[in-house]
Design an enzyme around this catalytic site. Structure first.
Site, PDB file in Angstrom:
ATOM      1  N   HIS A   1       1.177   5.274  -9.020  1.00 43.48           N
ATOM      2  CA  HIS A   1       0.661   6.640  -9.134  1.00 43.48           C
ATOM      3  C   HIS A   1       1.746   7.706  -8.894  1.00 43.48           C
ATOM      4  CE1 HIS A   1      -3.334   4.915  -9.289  1.00 43.48           C
ATOM      5  NE2 HIS A   1      -3.183   4.353  -8.099  1.00 43.48           N
TER       6      HIS A   1
HETATM    7  O1  RIB Z   1      -5.080   8.160  -6.179  1.00 42.91           O
HETATM    8  C1  RIB Z   1      -3.732   7.889  -5.886  1.00 42.91           C
HETATM    9  C2  RIB Z   1      -3.158   8.937  -4.974  1.00 42.91           C
HETATM   10  O2  RIB Z   1      -3.843   8.919  -3.717  1.00 42.91           O
HETATM   11  C3  RIB Z   1      -1.684   8.677  -4.630  1.00 42.91           C
HETATM   12  O3  RIB Z   1      -1.041   9.896  -4.392  1.00 42.91           O
HETATM   13  C4  RIB Z   1      -1.774   7.867  -3.367  1.00 42.91           C
HETATM   14  O4  RIB Z   1      -0.595   8.001  -2.562  1.00 42.91           O
HETATM   15  C5  RIB Z   1      -2.930   8.540  -2.687  1.00 42.91           C
HETATM   16  O5  RIB Z   1      -2.438   9.699  -2.037  1.00 42.91           O
END
Ligand code: RIB
Ligand code: CA
Length: 306
Positions: A239
């Site tokens: 992500h």
């Molecule tokens: O949904 C993924 C996000 O949520 C990423 O930034 C992970 O680190 C959490 O913060």
């Protein structure tokens, strides 16, 4: 081209991947980091941001930010995903430096005012600090070079069928951020869930880069185990690093333009949707990604042997 980026973060294992990628990238200068609650408390997030900066051998100012959302009752921290101290099974890490004596939202406004049209703001956690910064000084919207967030998703959620974690953790802040007239790119689950690195990938970067790759390889075991157990995925969805790569390598992404708004209550709380509100600006939303290109860009960054 040098990218001066200010990372707002809740480290967090994929945050660590994003921060090390940025620290290693020859065209990125991390001018500062700000902590926010989310994966961990904002206090642990601030400490972990300093841990990562010091491990990367860089003196990066870190300002502690919001410990809870603007309006809603805080959700529990996602220690079941990132571990009690934010880096899987790794114990709390000591640091030499301490956070600067300035609230995160004021720190964000000051850096943008001191570097007009130069700062790329890169929030990879809940957007509370960003909304507070806009409230503190709305003119940052005209002075920031760009805003590239990891968050949201038009076609899917992860903490629910509808909501992505960063938005779900402060939907009111996210809605304020999306309603602002500034050059925002929402790097959401639509693309980040497609980019997956597995345990052999992390073992390879640990071999090439014992200090930074080795740290990620140790922390990621807990994270991959979560994905295997809860999502049937044999790897880590990338992500946060995907959002940073969208800054340096936009060619890997297919962009749509949409006005955005966030559902702030009910069973779809935290969902990001296309908005028909004519007062809202259109933002960039990557909906397609060159998966191999992004993975290769991330993994080869660690071949520098650091
Ligand atoms: O949904 C993924 C996000 O949520 C990423 O930034 C992970 O680190 C959490 O913060
Ligand atoms: Ca994050």
């Amino acid at each position: 081209m040098t990218h001066k980026i200010l990372i707002d973060t809740d480290p967090g294992i994929d945050d660590a991947m994003a921060i090390f990628y940025a620290a290693l990238h020859p065209e990125i200068e991390i001018v500062g980091m700000t902590s926010v609650f989310g994966n961990v408390t904002t206090e642990i997030a601030a400490r972990n941001a300093i841990v990562l900066a010091e491990r990367a051998g860089q003196e990066i100012p870190v300002a502690k930010g919001a410990g809870k959302p603007l309006v809603q009752t805080p959700n529990p921290v996602s220690d079941y995903v990132h571990g009690a101290e934010g880096f899987g099974d790794m114990p709390a890490q000591d640091t030499t430096a301490r956070p600067v004596d300035e609230p995160a939202h004021e720190f964000i406004c000051r850096l943008i005012n001191e570097n007009p049209s130069e700062i790329t703001l890169c929030p990879i956690g809940p957007l509370t600090n960003i909304a507070l910064a806009l409230r503190h000084d709305p003119t940052i919207a005209e002075k920031v070079k760009s805003v590239v967030i990891m968050g949201g998703g038009l076609e899917r959620g992860n903490v629910s069928a509808y909501a992505e974690a960063n938005i779900w953790n402060d939907p009111h802040a996210a809605d304020e951020v999306f309603s602002a007239h500034w050059p925002l790119t929402m790097v959401g689950l639509d693309v980040t869930t497609q980019v997956v690195c597995d345990k052999p990938d992390f073992a390879a970067i640990a071999k090439a880069s014992p200090k930074l790759g080795g740290f990620l390889n140790e922390a990621v075991q807990y994270y991959v185990n979560f994905y295997e157990t809860h999502h049937g995925i044999s790897g880590s969805q990338m992500h946060d690093p995907t959002a940073v790569i969208a800054i340096t390598d936009p060619q890997y992404f297919t962009i749509e333009n949409h006005a955005l708004e966030v559902i702030v209550d009910g069973d779809r709380i935290g969902q990001t949707i296309r908005s028909t509100d004519p007062s809202r600006p259109k933002h960039k939303v990557p909906m397609g990604v060159d998966i191999d290109g992004v993975k290769r860009r991330f993994l080869t960054m660690f071949e520098t042997g650091s």
